[in-house]
Design a protein around this motif. Structure first.
Motif, PDB file in Angstrom:
ATOM      1  N   GLU A  53     -10.145-101.757 -22.051  1.00  0.00           N
ATOM      2  CA  GLU A  53     -10.720-101.188 -23.276  1.00  0.00           C
ATOM      3  C   GLU A  53     -11.637-102.230 -23.902  1.00  0.00           C
ATOM      4  N   VAL A  54     -12.819-102.394 -23.303  1.00  0.00           N
ATOM      5  CA  VAL A  54     -13.754-103.443 -23.709  1.00  0.00           C
ATOM      6  C   VAL A  54     -15.150-102.858 -23.904  1.00  0.00           C
ATOM      7  N   GLU A  55     -15.972-103.631 -24.608  1.00  0.00           N
ATOM      8  CA  GLU A  55     -17.356-103.213 -24.867  1.00  0.00           C
ATOM      9  C   GLU A  55     -18.388-104.157 -24.264  1.00  0.00           C
ATOM     10  N   THR A  56     -17.965-105.355 -23.849  1.00  0.00           N
ATOM     11  CA  THR A  56     -18.917-106.324 -23.299  1.00  0.00           C
ATOM     12  C   THR A  56     -18.315-107.010 -22.078  1.00  0.00           C
ATOM     13  N   GLY A  57     -19.167-107.658 -21.303  1.00  0.00           N
ATOM     14  CA  GLY A  57     -18.698-108.426 -20.158  1.00  0.00           C
ATOM     15  C   GLY A  57     -17.797-109.567 -20.573  1.00  0.00           C
ATOM     16  N   ASP A  58     -18.139-110.239 -21.673  1.00  0.00           N
ATOM     17  CA  ASP A  58     -17.294-111.348 -22.142  1.00  0.00           C
ATOM     18  C   ASP A  58     -15.900-110.848 -22.540  1.00  0.00           C
ATOM     19  N   GLU A  59     -15.845-109.678 -23.176  1.00  0.00           N
ATOM     20  CA  GLU A  59     -14.543-109.100 -23.520  1.00  0.00           C
ATOM     21  C   GLU A  59     -13.761-108.754 -22.255  1.00  0.00           C
ATOM     22  N   LEU A  60     -14.460-108.258 -21.238  1.00  0.00           N
ATOM     23  CA  LEU A  60     -13.790-107.927 -19.979  1.00  0.00           C
ATOM     24  C   LEU A  60     -13.184-109.178 -19.358  1.00  0.00           C
ATOM     25  N   LEU A 136      -6.144-115.508  -6.736  1.00  0.00           N
ATOM     26  CA  LEU A 136      -5.653-116.341  -7.832  1.00  0.00           C
ATOM     27  C   LEU A 136      -4.135-116.232  -7.970  1.00  0.00           C
ATOM     28  N   PHE A 137      -3.603-115.011  -7.762  1.00  0.00           N
ATOM     29  CA  PHE A 137      -2.148-114.844  -7.813  1.00  0.00           C
ATOM     30  C   PHE A 137      -1.464-115.678  -6.737  1.00  0.00           C
ATOM     31  N   VAL A 138      -1.990-115.617  -5.527  1.00  0.00           N
ATOM     32  CA  VAL A 138      -1.390-116.383  -4.427  1.00  0.00           C
ATOM     33  C   VAL A 138      -1.438-117.876  -4.736  1.00  0.00           C
ATOM     34  N   GLN A 139      -2.587-118.352  -5.207  1.00  0.00           N
ATOM     35  CA  GLN A 139      -2.702-119.771  -5.559  1.00  0.00           C
ATOM     36  C   GLN A 139      -1.688-120.159  -6.624  1.00  0.00           C
ATOM     37  N   ALA A 140      -1.560-119.327  -7.643  1.00  0.00           N
ATOM     38  CA  ALA A 140      -0.649-119.647  -8.742  1.00  0.00           C
ATOM     39  C   ALA A 140       0.805-119.605  -8.289  1.00  0.00           C
ATOM     40  N   ILE A 141       1.163-118.578  -7.522  1.00  0.00           N
ATOM     41  CA  ILE A 141       2.555-118.440  -7.088  1.00  0.00           C
ATOM     42  C   ILE A 141       2.920-119.533  -6.089  1.00  0.00           C
ATOM     43  N   ALA A 142       2.067-119.760  -5.113  1.00  0.00           N
ATOM     44  CA  ALA A 142       2.350-120.779  -4.096  1.00  0.00           C
ATOM     45  C   ALA A 142       2.258-122.182  -4.678  1.00  0.00           C
ATOM     46  N   GLY A 143       1.354-122.371  -5.630  1.00  0.00           N
ATOM     47  CA  GLY A 143       1.161-123.693  -6.218  1.00  0.00           C
ATOM     48  C   GLY A 143       2.086-123.984  -7.371  1.00  0.00           C
ATOM     49  N   GLY A 144       2.759-122.948  -7.882  1.00  0.00           N
ATOM     50  CA  GLY A 144       3.718-123.147  -8.961  1.00  0.00           C
ATOM     51  C   GLY A 144       3.104-123.348 -10.330  1.00  0.00           C
ATOM     52  N   SER A 145       1.797-123.091 -10.476  1.00  0.00           N
ATOM     53  CA  SER A 145       1.165-123.241 -11.786  1.00  0.00           C
ATOM     54  C   SER A 145       0.349-121.990 -12.079  1.00  0.00           C
ATOM     55  N   THR A 146      -0.124-121.896 -13.289  1.00  0.00           N
ATOM     56  CA  THR A 146      -0.959-120.765 -13.678  1.00  0.00           C
ATOM     57  C   THR A 146      -2.302-121.306 -14.149  1.00  0.00           C
ATOM     58  N   PRO A 147      -3.287-121.345 -13.251  1.00  0.00           N
ATOM     59  CA  PRO A 147      -4.602-121.869 -13.629  1.00  0.00           C
ATOM     60  C   PRO A 147      -5.327-120.895 -14.555  1.00  0.00           C
ATOM     61  N   ASP A 148      -6.277-121.404 -15.301  1.00  0.00           N
ATOM     62  CA  ASP A 148      -7.095-120.560 -16.164  1.00  0.00           C
ATOM     63  C   ASP A 148      -8.052-119.759 -15.281  1.00  0.00           C
ATOM     64  N   PRO A 149      -7.925-118.439 -15.266  1.00  0.00           N
ATOM     65  CA  PRO A 149      -8.772-117.632 -14.397  1.00  0.00           C
ATOM     66  C   PRO A 149     -10.156-117.357 -14.972  1.00  0.00           C
ATOM     67  N   ARG A 150     -10.391-117.718 -16.235  1.00  0.00           N
ATOM     68  CA  ARG A 150     -11.635-117.343 -16.906  1.00  0.00           C
ATOM     69  C   ARG A 150     -12.897-117.798 -16.186  1.00  0.00           C
ATOM     70  N   PRO A 151     -12.992-119.040 -15.740  1.00  0.00           N
ATOM     71  CA  PRO A 151     -14.240-119.452 -15.083  1.00  0.00           C
ATOM     72  C   PRO A 151     -14.556-118.613 -13.833  1.00  0.00           C
TER      73      PRO A 151
END
Length: 162
Positions: A53-60, A136-151
């Protein structure tokens, strides 16, 4: 009827269901796995829909990042189970088909949003977001951390909307 498989007995035990009750609903391992995929889709679709439910790419980008954090926070067990099922699907055609249907349902939620935001090819963009998210899910689950996905999400969304 044959006795339930070991997997069905283990599933029933871990769900604190009575022995044999799992096989009342799912006669085979394939049926059980397909049922799990359907349950996951029903559980996650509202969160995905809300993120769109977004109006812009940045919001998405921001809402997809929040969805990512939900999937790896409160929903981490389900997300991990989905990744395991994806690996299992490599040699289980019925499971592969069930996961493909679930993925298509999620893609169908994203395509209209990308079209409304001006993506030249909303279907390809939606698939890119999905594939990236899975990675990104595989990296986070296998790596044990939750990286910032924004970039990463920003590159995909901005590229799709350029």
């Amino acid at each position: 009827m044959k006795a339930p498989t070991r997997q069905l007995r283990v599933s029933a035990a871990s769900a604190t269901a009575a022995k044999g009750s799992t096989s009342n609903y799912f006669r085979t391992r394939a049926a059980l796995l397909e049922g799990v995929v359907g349950w996951m889709l029903r559980q996650e679709s509202p969160a995905v829909g809300a993120a769109l439910e977004v109006e812009t790419g940045d919001e998405l980008v921001e809402e997809l990042a929040r969805l990512f954090e939900f999937m790896l926070g409160p929903n981490r067990v389900v997300t991990t189970a989905r990744m395991v099922l994806r690996l299992e699907a490599g040699h289980e055609p019925a499971l592969r088909e069930a996961l493909a249907r679930g993925g298509a349902a999620m893609t169908d939620l994203v395509v209209p949003v990308l079209a409304r935001l001006g993506a030249a090819d909303p279907l390809v963009a939606a698939k890119a977001i999905g594939v990236c998210g899975q990675g990104l899910f595989v990296q986070a689950i296998a790596g044990g951390s939750t990286p910032d996905p924004r970039p990463v999400l920003a590159v995909i969304v901005r590229g799709a909307l350029a």
